[in-house]
Write a protein that holds these residues in place. Structure first.
Motif, PDB file in Angstrom:
ATOM      1  N   ASP A   1      22.731  -0.778  12.414  1.00  0.00           N
ATOM      2  CA  ASP A   1      22.270  -0.463  11.062  1.00  0.00           C
ATOM      3  C   ASP A   1      20.842   0.072  11.070  1.00  0.00           C
ATOM      4  OD1 ASP A   1      24.608  -1.590   9.655  1.00  0.00           O
ATOM      5  OD2 ASP A   1      23.850  -3.516  10.398  1.00  0.00           O
ATOM      6  N   ALA A   2      20.071  -0.365  12.065  1.00  0.00           N
ATOM      7  CA  ALA A   2      18.651  -0.009  12.118  1.00  0.00           C
ATOM      8  C   ALA A   2      18.163  -0.060  13.555  1.00  0.00           C
ATOM      9  CB  ALA A   2      17.837  -0.970  11.254  1.00  0.00           C
ATOM     10  N   LEU A   3      17.029   0.572  13.802  1.00  0.00           N
ATOM     11  CA  LEU A   3      16.406   0.499  15.123  1.00  0.00           C
ATOM     12  C   LEU A   3      14.895   0.501  14.976  1.00  0.00           C
ATOM     13  CD1 LEU A   3      15.153   3.509  15.886  1.00  0.00           C
ATOM     14  CD2 LEU A   3      17.503   4.020  16.439  1.00  0.00           C
ATOM     15  N   TYR A   4      14.237   0.142  16.062  1.00  0.00           N
ATOM     16  CA  TYR A   4      12.773   0.140  16.107  1.00  0.00           C
ATOM     17  C   TYR A   4      12.358   0.339  17.560  1.00  0.00           C
ATOM     18  CZ  TYR A   4      13.567  -4.556  17.848  1.00  0.00           C
ATOM     19  OH  TYR A   4      14.002  -5.617  18.599  1.00  0.00           O
ATOM     20  N   GLY A   5      11.070   0.615  17.774  1.00  0.00           N
ATOM     21  CA  GLY A   5      10.574   0.818  19.132  1.00  0.00           C
ATOM     22  C   GLY A   5       9.149   0.334  19.273  1.00  0.00           C
ATOM     23  N   ASP A   6       8.397   0.977  20.150  1.00  0.00           N
ATOM     24  CA  ASP A   6       7.035   0.559  20.462  1.00  0.00           C
ATOM     25  C   ASP A   6       6.006   1.501  19.836  1.00  0.00           C
ATOM     26  OD1 ASP A   6       8.079  -1.516  22.010  1.00  0.00           O
ATOM     27  OD2 ASP A   6       8.126  -0.272  23.818  1.00  0.00           O
ATOM     28  N   LEU A   7       4.771   1.016  19.777  1.00  0.00           N
ATOM     29  CA  LEU A   7       3.707   1.756  19.089  1.00  0.00           C
ATOM     30  C   LEU A   7       2.382   1.550  19.809  1.00  0.00           C
ATOM     31  CD1 LEU A   7       3.091   1.829  15.270  1.00  0.00           C
ATOM     32  CD2 LEU A   7       1.286   0.938  16.743  1.00  0.00           C
ATOM     33  N   ASN A   8       1.573   2.588  19.846  1.00  0.00           N
ATOM     34  CA  ASN A   8       0.197   2.494  20.350  1.00  0.00           C
ATOM     35  C   ASN A   8      -0.792   2.678  19.210  1.00  0.00           C
ATOM     36  OD1 ASN A   8       0.813   2.095  23.067  1.00  0.00           O
ATOM     37  ND2 ASN A   8       0.756   4.286  23.552  1.00  0.00           N
ATOM     38  N   TYR A   9      -1.881   1.919  19.255  1.00  0.00           N
ATOM     39  CA  TYR A   9      -3.008   2.133  18.349  1.00  0.00           C
ATOM     40  C   TYR A   9      -4.025   3.016  19.060  1.00  0.00           C
ATOM     41  CZ  TYR A   9      -1.455  -1.501  15.087  1.00  0.00           C
ATOM     42  OH  TYR A   9      -0.754  -2.237  14.174  1.00  0.00           O
ATOM     43  N   ILE A  10      -4.474   4.058  18.357  1.00  0.00           N
ATOM     44  CA  ILE A  10      -5.382   5.045  18.923  1.00  0.00           C
ATOM     45  C   ILE A  10      -6.708   5.016  18.167  1.00  0.00           C
ATOM     46  CG2 ILE A  10      -5.665   7.492  19.496  1.00  0.00           C
ATOM     47  CD1 ILE A  10      -3.261   6.292  20.859  1.00  0.00           C
ATOM     48  N   ASN A  11      -7.832   5.027  18.899  1.00  0.00           N
ATOM     49  CA  ASN A  11      -9.129   5.069  18.217  1.00  0.00           C
ATOM     50  C   ASN A  11      -9.539   6.513  17.921  1.00  0.00           C
ATOM     51  OD1 ASN A  11     -10.090   6.119  20.630  1.00  0.00           O
ATOM     52  ND2 ASN A  11     -11.266   4.286  21.189  1.00  0.00           N
ATOM     53  N   LYS A  12     -10.701   6.702  17.332  1.00  0.00           N
ATOM     54  CA  LYS A  12     -11.139   8.029  16.916  1.00  0.00           C
ATOM     55  C   LYS A  12     -11.313   8.991  18.096  1.00  0.00           C
ATOM     56  CE  LYS A  12     -13.441   6.607  12.636  1.00  0.00           C
ATOM     57  NZ  LYS A  12     -14.723   6.547  11.879  1.00  0.00           N
ATOM     58  N   ALA A  13     -11.559   8.419  19.264  1.00  0.00           N
ATOM     59  CA  ALA A  13     -11.732   9.241  20.465  1.00  0.00           C
ATOM     60  C   ALA A  13     -10.392   9.608  21.103  1.00  0.00           C
ATOM     61  CB  ALA A  13     -12.608   8.500  21.469  1.00  0.00           C
ATOM     62  N   GLY A  14      -9.300   9.094  20.521  1.00  0.00           N
ATOM     63  CA  GLY A  14      -7.975   9.395  21.051  1.00  0.00           C
ATOM     64  C   GLY A  14      -7.530   8.483  22.175  1.00  0.00           C
ATOM     65  N   ARG A  15      -8.247   7.377  22.376  1.00  0.00           N
ATOM     66  CA  ARG A  15      -7.924   6.435  23.451  1.00  0.00           C
ATOM     67  C   ARG A  15      -7.041   5.302  22.928  1.00  0.00           C
ATOM     68  NH1 ARG A  15     -10.393   1.858  25.685  1.00  0.00           N
ATOM     69  NH2 ARG A  15     -12.102   1.994  24.171  1.00  0.00           N
ATOM     70  N   VAL A  16      -6.062   4.900  23.731  1.00  0.00           N
ATOM     71  CA  VAL A  16      -5.188   3.788  23.368  1.00  0.00           C
ATOM     72  C   VAL A  16      -5.972   2.490  23.499  1.00  0.00           C
ATOM     73  CG1 VAL A  16      -3.092   2.506  23.942  1.00  0.00           C
ATOM     74  CG2 VAL A  16      -3.114   5.004  24.133  1.00  0.00           C
TER      75      VAL A  16
END
Length: 248
Positions: free
Chosen positions: A113-128
């Motif tokens: 019915d649904a799915l999900y996955g993973d996520l990264n948070y990125i700062n203003k410099a583009g770094r994880v």
């Protein structure tokens, strides 16, 4: 579901500095059967001008005042016509150009019915700076403070008609409440894509200041109690502690 149609909704408000990056990440996707909807809350900066440049790529674009981000999401979902619905906020972007293909394949190959996955948070410099690895969902997960990253959640559109949209009674926890309602209460069949689907820029509304964080905790607790979490106060304590490992 051979010709699975995905409806993707972006909600925006005064997102002039980020909206083009979001849209470009969608245009790079390789999946052909996509309905792309942008719901803008009546931005007063240059957001609408930026969106207009991409108008020929959009299935629908509306810019008008609303009651906030979740009201805008509800508006987009109501207008969507796809088999599956997902959301990509104006300051988020896809991690690579295969995400929608992976989503479509998962729905085609699995009875879900649904799915999900993973996520990264990125700062203003583009770094994880933070890695949210969701892991497999079990019946005990929510009681242990777990939740999937909301921007990675894709659901069959029929679920919104059957189980309801985002409730505006839970403030910044409206997404958490919907996931509790869908996965925990109604025990939907879900699937975990072990893949970074979304890059999210830091600085979300719920974390902008201490007052917002306290309000967020209140709304989390309200959502837990409404949806029958066994020990809501304990879960409220565990939930933020789980985030610590995301920094390593």
């Amino acid at each position: 579901m051979q010709d699975l149609k995905i409806s993707l909704i972006t909600v925006s408000f005064n997102a002039e500095s980020t909206i083009s990056y979001c849209i470009e990440s969608i245009l790079r996707q390789k999946y052909p059967n996509l309905e792309y909807i942008i719901i803008d809350g009546g931005s007063t900066d240059g957001t609408v001008r930026v969106i207009e440049k991409y108008k020929h790529h959009l299935s629908l674009f509306i810019s008008e005042p609303d009651k906030g981000i979740y009201d805008a999401m509800n508006k987009g979902i109501t207008l969507a016509t796809g088999d599956v619905v997902g959301l990509l906020n104006a300051d988020d972007f896809f991690a690579d150009d295969t995400v929608l293909n992976a989503i479509a394949d998962a729905f085609k190959k699995n009875d879900i019915d649904a799915l999900y996955g993973d996520l990264n948070y990125i700062n203003k410099a583009g770094r994880v700076i933070r890695k949210w690895r969701a892991g497999e969902f079990t019946s005990k997960s929510f009681n242990l403070g777990w939740m999937p990253p909301h921007p990675t959640l894709y659901c069959k559109r029929s679920l919104f008609e059957k189980l309801g949209l985002y409730s505006l009674n839970y403030g910044t926890a409206a997404d958490y409440e919907l996931m509790l309602r869908y996965l925990y209460i109604n025990k939907l069949k879900s699937y975990y894509i072990k893949k970074v689907m979304i890059n999210m820029k830091t600085g979300g509304k719920s974390n902008k200041n201490l007052n917002n964080r306290v309000k967020g905790l209140f709304f989390d607790l309200k959502a837990m109690r409404t949806n029958g979490i066994l020990l809501p106060v304990l879960t409220l304590i565990i939930k933020p502690l789980r985030k610590i490992m995301q920094y390593f």
